[in-house]
Motif scaffolding. Structure first.
Motif, PDB file in Angstrom:
ATOM      1  N   ILE A 105       0.856  -1.181   0.000  1.00 45.79           N
ATOM      2  CA  ILE A 105       0.000   0.000   0.000  1.00 45.79           C
ATOM      3  C   ILE A 105       0.893   1.232   0.000  1.00 45.79           C
ATOM      4  O   ILE A 105       1.822   1.330   0.805  1.00 45.79           O
ATOM      5  N   LYS A 106       0.597   2.156  -0.902  1.00 46.73           N
ATOM      6  CA  LYS A 106       1.439   3.334  -1.060  1.00 46.73           C
ATOM      7  C   LYS A 106       0.609   4.610  -0.918  1.00 46.73           C
ATOM      8  O   LYS A 106      -0.317   4.843  -1.706  1.00 46.73           O
ATOM      9  N   ASP A 107       0.906   5.395   0.118  1.00 49.32           N
ATOM     10  CA  ASP A 107       0.349   6.739   0.286  1.00 49.32           C
ATOM     11  C   ASP A 107      -1.172   6.748   0.136  1.00 49.32           C
ATOM     12  O   ASP A 107      -1.737   7.544  -0.612  1.00 49.32           O
ATOM     13  N   LEU A 108      -1.830   5.875   0.889  1.00 54.96           N
ATOM     14  CA  LEU A 108      -3.277   5.671   0.739  1.00 54.96           C
ATOM     15  C   LEU A 108      -4.067   6.651   1.594  1.00 54.96           C
ATOM     16  O   LEU A 108      -3.828   6.780   2.800  1.00 54.96           O
ATOM     17  N   TYR A 109      -5.030   7.309   0.956  1.00 51.93           N
ATOM     18  CA  TYR A 109      -5.960   8.226   1.629  1.00 51.93           C
ATOM     19  C   TYR A 109      -7.387   7.791   1.313  1.00 51.93           C
ATOM     20  O   TYR A 109      -7.693   7.361   0.196  1.00 51.93           O
ATOM     21  N   HIS A 110      -8.258   7.945   2.327  1.00 52.52           N
ATOM     22  CA  HIS A 110      -9.668   7.647   2.099  1.00 52.52           C
ATOM     23  C   HIS A 110     -10.529   8.499   3.012  1.00 52.52           C
ATOM     24  O   HIS A 110     -10.169   8.776   4.163  1.00 52.52           O
ATOM     25  N   THR A 111     -11.677   8.904   2.495  1.00 47.56           N
ATOM     26  CA  THR A 111     -12.663   9.647   3.278  1.00 47.56           C
ATOM     27  C   THR A 111     -14.052   9.205   2.877  1.00 47.56           C
ATOM     28  O   THR A 111     -14.290   8.815   1.726  1.00 47.56           O
ATOM     29  N   TYR A 112     -14.978   9.251   3.843  1.00 49.42           N
ATOM     30  CA  TYR A 112     -16.380   8.951   3.553  1.00 49.42           C
ATOM     31  C   TYR A 112     -17.177  10.219   3.287  1.00 49.42           C
ATOM     32  O   TYR A 112     -18.324  10.148   2.836  1.00 49.42           O
ATOM     33  N   THR A 113     -16.588  11.370   3.592  1.00 47.33           N
ATOM     34  CA  THR A 113     -17.316  12.635   3.444  1.00 47.33           C
ATOM     35  C   THR A 113     -16.547  13.616   2.556  1.00 47.33           C
ATOM     36  O   THR A 113     -16.868  13.790   1.395  1.00 47.33           O
ATOM     37  N   ASP A 114     -15.538  14.264   3.119  1.00 50.71           N
ATOM     38  CA  ASP A 114     -14.775  15.245   2.350  1.00 50.71           C
ATOM     39  C   ASP A 114     -13.319  15.195   2.792  1.00 50.71           C
ATOM     40  O   ASP A 114     -12.960  14.498   3.736  1.00 50.71           O
ATOM     41  N   GLU A 115     -12.490  15.946   2.098  1.00 50.49           N
ATOM     42  CA  GLU A 115     -11.045  15.880   2.331  1.00 50.49           C
ATOM     43  C   GLU A 115     -10.634  16.449   3.689  1.00 50.49           C
ATOM     44  O   GLU A 115      -9.482  16.293   4.101  1.00 50.49           O
ATOM     45  N   ASN A 116     -11.537  17.099   4.364  1.00 48.68           N
ATOM     46  CA  ASN A 116     -11.242  17.600   5.706  1.00 48.68           C
ATOM     47  C   ASN A 116     -11.478  16.546   6.791  1.00 48.68           C
ATOM     48  O   ASN A 116     -11.192  16.789   7.967  1.00 48.68           O
ATOM     49  N   CYS A 167      -0.854 -10.950  10.265  1.00 45.67           N
ATOM     50  CA  CYS A 167      -0.777  -9.573  10.770  1.00 45.67           C
ATOM     51  C   CYS A 167      -2.083  -9.169  11.437  1.00 45.67           C
ATOM     52  O   CYS A 167      -3.164  -9.366  10.866  1.00 45.67           O
ATOM     53  N   VAL A 168      -1.970  -8.579  12.611  1.00 45.80           N
ATOM     54  CA  VAL A 168      -3.132  -8.076  13.340  1.00 45.80           C
ATOM     55  C   VAL A 168      -3.134  -6.558  13.283  1.00 45.80           C
ATOM     56  O   VAL A 168      -2.134  -5.908  13.600  1.00 45.80           O
ATOM     57  N   LEU A 169      -4.280  -5.990  12.879  1.00 48.32           N
ATOM     58  CA  LEU A 169      -4.480  -4.540  12.891  1.00 48.32           C
ATOM     59  C   LEU A 169      -5.214  -4.169  14.171  1.00 48.32           C
ATOM     60  O   LEU A 169      -6.305  -4.678  14.438  1.00 48.32           O
ATOM     61  N   LEU A 170      -4.613  -3.288  14.951  1.00 48.08           N
ATOM     62  CA  LEU A 170      -5.202  -2.813  16.198  1.00 48.08           C
ATOM     63  C   LEU A 170      -5.507  -1.328  16.096  1.00 48.08           C
ATOM     64  O   LEU A 170      -4.864  -0.601  15.340  1.00 48.08           O
ATOM     65  N   GLY A 171      -6.460  -0.878  16.902  1.00 49.36           N
ATOM     66  CA  GLY A 171      -6.763   0.542  16.962  1.00 49.36           C
ATOM     67  C   GLY A 171      -8.138   0.786  17.543  1.00 49.36           C
ATOM     68  O   GLY A 171      -8.990  -0.107  17.555  1.00 49.36           O
ATOM     69  N   LYS A 172      -8.357   1.992  18.037  1.00 51.42           N
ATOM     70  CA  LYS A 172      -9.663   2.368  18.559  1.00 51.42           C
ATOM     71  C   LYS A 172     -10.696   2.362  17.437  1.00 51.42           C
ATOM     72  O   LYS A 172     -10.357   2.401  16.253  1.00 51.42           O
ATOM     73  N   SER A 173     -11.963   2.326  17.808  1.00 48.73           N
ATOM     74  CA  SER A 173     -13.027   2.495  16.819  1.00 48.73           C
ATOM     75  C   SER A 173     -12.827   3.818  16.097  1.00 48.73           C
ATOM     76  O   SER A 173     -12.596   4.855  16.731  1.00 48.73           O
ATOM     77  N   GLY A 174     -12.887   3.767  14.779  1.00 45.40           N
ATOM     78  CA  GLY A 174     -12.680   4.971  13.985  1.00 45.40           C
ATOM     79  C   GLY A 174     -11.233   5.227  13.615  1.00 45.40           C
ATOM     80  O   GLY A 174     -10.931   6.229  12.961  1.00 45.40           O
ATOM     81  N   SER A 175     -10.337   4.300  13.990  1.00 47.95           N
ATOM     82  CA  SER A 175      -8.915   4.498  13.678  1.00 47.95           C
ATOM     83  C   SER A 175      -8.606   4.240  12.212  1.00 47.95           C
ATOM     84  O   SER A 175      -7.553   4.664  11.716  1.00 47.95           O
ATOM     85  N   GLY A 176      -9.491   3.516  11.522  1.00 43.99           N
ATOM     86  CA  GLY A 176      -9.303   3.269  10.096  1.00 43.99           C
ATOM     87  C   GLY A 176      -8.953   1.841   9.737  1.00 43.99           C
ATOM     88  O   GLY A 176      -8.772   1.522   8.566  1.00 43.99           O
ATOM     89  N   LYS A 177      -8.904   0.938  10.722  1.00 44.64           N
ATOM     90  CA  LYS A 177      -8.448  -0.423  10.441  1.00 44.64           C
ATOM     91  C   LYS A 177      -9.421  -1.190   9.542  1.00 44.64           C
ATOM     92  O   LYS A 177      -9.000  -1.875   8.595  1.00 44.64           O
ATOM     93  N   SER A 178     -10.726  -1.096   9.802  1.00 48.26           N
ATOM     94  CA  SER A 178     -11.697  -1.776   8.943  1.00 48.26           C
ATOM     95  C   SER A 178     -11.759  -1.124   7.564  1.00 48.26           C
ATOM     96  O   SER A 178     -11.894  -1.816   6.546  1.00 48.26           O
ATOM     97  N   THR A 179     -11.646   0.188   7.531  1.00 49.33           N
ATOM     98  CA  THR A 179     -11.636   0.895   6.247  1.00 49.33           C
ATOM     99  C   THR A 179     -10.454   0.455   5.400  1.00 49.33           C
ATOM    100  O   THR A 179     -10.573   0.287   4.179  1.00 49.33           O
ATOM    101  N   LEU A 180      -9.316   0.235   6.039  1.00 45.08           N
ATOM    102  CA  LEU A 180      -8.137  -0.220   5.305  1.00 45.08           C
ATOM    103  C   LEU A 180      -8.399  -1.572   4.647  1.00 45.08           C
ATOM    104  O   LEU A 180      -8.070  -1.775   3.465  1.00 45.08           O
ATOM    105  N   LEU A 181      -8.993  -2.506   5.380  1.00 44.07           N
ATOM    106  CA  LEU A 181      -9.327  -3.804   4.792  1.00 44.07           C
ATOM    107  C   LEU A 181     -10.287  -3.651   3.624  1.00 44.07           C
ATOM    108  O   LEU A 181     -10.138  -4.309   2.584  1.00 44.07           O
ATOM    109  N   ARG A 182     -11.279  -2.788   3.775  1.00 48.12           N
ATOM    110  CA  ARG A 182     -12.268  -2.599   2.721  1.00 48.12           C
ATOM    111  C   ARG A 182     -11.658  -1.954   1.476  1.00 48.12           C
ATOM    112  O   ARG A 182     -12.091  -2.220   0.357  1.00 48.12           O
ATOM    113  N   CYS A 183     -10.654  -1.127   1.657  1.00 50.74           N
ATOM    114  CA  CYS A 183      -9.956  -0.558   0.505  1.00 50.74           C
ATOM    115  C   CYS A 183      -9.142  -1.632  -0.213  1.00 50.74           C
ATOM    116  O   CYS A 183      -9.117  -1.689  -1.452  1.00 50.74           O
ATOM    117  N   ILE A 184      -8.484  -2.490   0.557  1.00 57.89           N
ATOM    118  CA  ILE A 184      -7.702  -3.566  -0.050  1.00 57.89           C
ATOM    119  C   ILE A 184      -8.602  -4.487  -0.867  1.00 57.89           C
ATOM    120  O   ILE A 184      -8.245  -4.924  -1.965  1.00 57.89           O
TER     121      ILE A 184
END
Length: 252
Positions: A9-20, A37-54
């Motif tokens: 993954i290279k320089d990946l950005y994602h938003t559900y609303t806007d760039e802000n 590999c285990v992805l850890l993080g608080k709710s909203g940290s982006g871990k599930s979004t990362l999987l969905r992007c992949i």
């Protein structure tokens, strides 16, 4: 990219609303073949979004995703998805279908459109599905409707369905969040053993620190859309946990 990398993954950005309101902010990540590999993080940290992007369920705003050395594009997304088996938090099974039929749904991405529409499966595909049910311990439940199963049994079906794709990579999004501790350990042990025996790469999101330490080989900690920790599970000490979760945790 070297041949032993499954995902890059290279320089990946994602938003559900806007760039802000970016959910992912410049993620750079390489996952080697056969890593767990285990992805850890608080709710909203982006871990599930990362999987969905992949997996192509979300389209990144910016950045590149490479699967087994090839950049994922709109044109080749369906073909690259064949290498990715997805296991979901809420199972995503079809309750009115049997266990066997749900497992066979895992083959739909690789069959002709007309066969997918009719759910027509060859005998060898059915034989493979029976073998997978034996592998996950559900060989006696093949013709039981999924809505008659327990949560742990449903997740076993989800694992078998993902394996029916003959994937090289497994993406698992909080697969034990709805299960009791004993069943959770059984499911994670099953997943780890199968992936090792089949030489699969795994990216799994978890929110339980103890399971991350028990089963993870490599821990990737996300905070506010950025990678804050990336190291062996043995290095996930209290300071690292504080950094990921912005709080003090003395034990798992």
């Amino acid at each position: 990219m070297s041949a032993d990398k499954s995902v890059e993954i290279k320089d990946l950005y994602h938003t559900y609303t806007d760039e802000n309101n970016m959910v992912l902010k410049g993620i750079d990540l390489e996952v080697c073949s056969q890593e767990f590999c285990v992805l850890l993080g608080k709710s909203g940290s982006g871990k599930s979004t990362l999987l969905r992007c992949i997996n192509g369920l979300n389209t990144p705003l910016k950045g590149d995703i490479l699967i087994q050395g090839e950049r994922v594009t709109k044109k080749n997304l369906r073909q690259k998805r064949r290498h990715l088996g997805m296991i979901f938090q809420e199972y995503n099974l079809v309750n009115r279908l049997t266990v066997l039929e749900n497992v066979l749904c895992g083959t739909l991405a690789s069959v002709d459109n007309w066969r997918a529409g009719l759910r027509y499966f060859k005998n060898e595909e059915k034989d493979q599905a029976y073998c997978l049910l034996e592998k996950v311990g559900l060989e006696n439940f093949a013709h039981v409707r999924v809505d008659q199963l327990s949560g742990g049994q449903k997740q076993r079906v989800g694992i078998a369905r993902a394996l029916a794709q003959n994937p090289r990579i497994i993406l698992a999004d909080e697969p034990v969040s709805s299960l009791d501790p004993v069943t959770s350990e059984e499911i994670l042990t099953l997943l780890l053993n199968i992936c090792k025996s089949e030489n699969l790469t795994v990216l799994i999101t978890l929110h339980q620190l103890q399971y991350a330490r028990m089963f993870g080989e490599r821990i990737i900690g996300l905070k506010k859309g950025r990678i804050m920790f990336d190291n062996d599970a043995a290095d996930l000490n209290d300071d690292a946990v504080d950094q990921i979760y912005e709080r003090s945790v003395s034990n798992g």
